[in-house]
Motif scaffolding. Structure first.
Motif, PDB file in Angstrom:
ATOM      1  N   CYS A 176     -15.485 -12.236 -26.982  1.00 31.04           N
ATOM      2  CA  CYS A 176     -14.425 -11.396 -26.424  1.00 31.04           C
ATOM      3  C   CYS A 176     -13.205 -12.253 -26.125  1.00 31.04           C
ATOM      4  N   VAL A 198     -10.674 -11.339 -24.486  1.00 30.07           N
ATOM      5  CA  VAL A 198     -10.086 -11.013 -23.181  1.00 30.07           C
ATOM      6  C   VAL A 198     -10.823 -11.764 -22.062  1.00 30.07           C
ATOM      7  N   CYS A 199     -12.164 -11.587 -21.980  1.00 31.52           N
ATOM      8  CA  CYS A 199     -12.903 -12.181 -20.859  1.00 31.52           C
ATOM      9  C   CYS A 199     -13.732 -13.397 -21.269  1.00 31.52           C
ATOM     10  N   THR A 231     -16.565 -13.420 -22.788  1.00 36.67           N
ATOM     11  CA  THR A 231     -17.998 -13.141 -22.907  1.00 36.67           C
ATOM     12  C   THR A 231     -18.451 -13.298 -24.363  1.00 36.67           C
ATOM     13  N   CYS A 267     -14.814  -6.928 -26.003  1.00 33.97           N
ATOM     14  CA  CYS A 267     -16.144  -6.416 -25.624  1.00 33.97           C
ATOM     15  C   CYS A 267     -16.031  -5.003 -25.042  1.00 33.97           C
ATOM     16  N   ARG A 280     -16.918  -3.775 -22.202  1.00 35.03           N
ATOM     17  CA  ARG A 280     -16.410  -3.704 -20.835  1.00 35.03           C
ATOM     18  C   ARG A 280     -14.881  -3.830 -20.776  1.00 35.03           C
ATOM     19  N   CYS A 281     -14.338  -4.705 -21.585  1.00 33.54           N
ATOM     20  CA  CYS A 281     -12.879  -4.915 -21.574  1.00 33.54           C
ATOM     21  C   CYS A 281     -12.124  -3.740 -22.235  1.00 33.54           C
TER      22      CYS A 281
END
Ligand SMILES: [Zn+2]
Ligand SMILES: [Zn+2]
Ligand SMILES: [Zn+2]
Length: 142
Positions: free
Chosen positions: A96, A98-99, A101, A136, A138-139
């Motif tokens: 990911c 963004v985060c 992960t 991901c 979640r993001c």
């Protein structure tokens, strides 16, 4: 740690004419004990906890020797190359952006994409060498 595996790897290195110093043994021990992939800097950090005299260049050189004798292989992740034991089952990394992960796909799960690429381009992809970068679940949530 699987003691025998560590000793097998040390024997392999010896058979290649490499002098097994306590520093190199410590590096092999850390890398074989790591869960999943490990970055060269993480190996250096862990080894230096007990052996502060170990230099990063000794770590890099030992890791690339371990790759030459097919004990390890590398994958390019977001933060750079990391090493896997070759005995771990090969997988595709999903990173990911963004985060940070990381998730993974088995090669069986990637089969359909591999077949599609082979069919349309006659190209045989190696999905294990680079991570697939994306966002991901979640993001993606609003
Ligand atoms: Zn991995
Ligand atoms: Zn994410
Ligand atoms: Zn590479």
């Amino acid at each position: 740690v699987d003691r025998r595996t560590v000793e097998d790897v040390i024997d392999l290195l010896k058979s290649r004419g490499l002098r097994m110093t306590p520093q190199r043994r410590a590096i092999v021990g850390e890398v074989m004990a790591a869960a999943g992939h490990i970055s060269p800097s993480a190996v250096a950090r862990r080894v230096r906890e007990s052996r502060p005299e170990v230099t990063p260049s000794t770590v890099y050189r030992t890791l690339s020797l371990l790759e030459e004798i097919q004990v390890l292989s590398h994958t390019h992740l977001e933060e750079g190359a990391e090493y896997h034991r070759r005995s771990d089952s090969p997988h595709v990394h999903l990173a990911c952006s963004v985060c940070g992960t990381q998730d993974s796909l088995s090669l069986a799960e990637a089969d359909r994409l591999r077949d599609l690429i082979a069919e349309h381009h006659g190209f045989r992809p190696d999905f294990t060498h680079f991570a697939i970068s994306g966002v991901c679940a979640r993001c993606q949530e609003p």
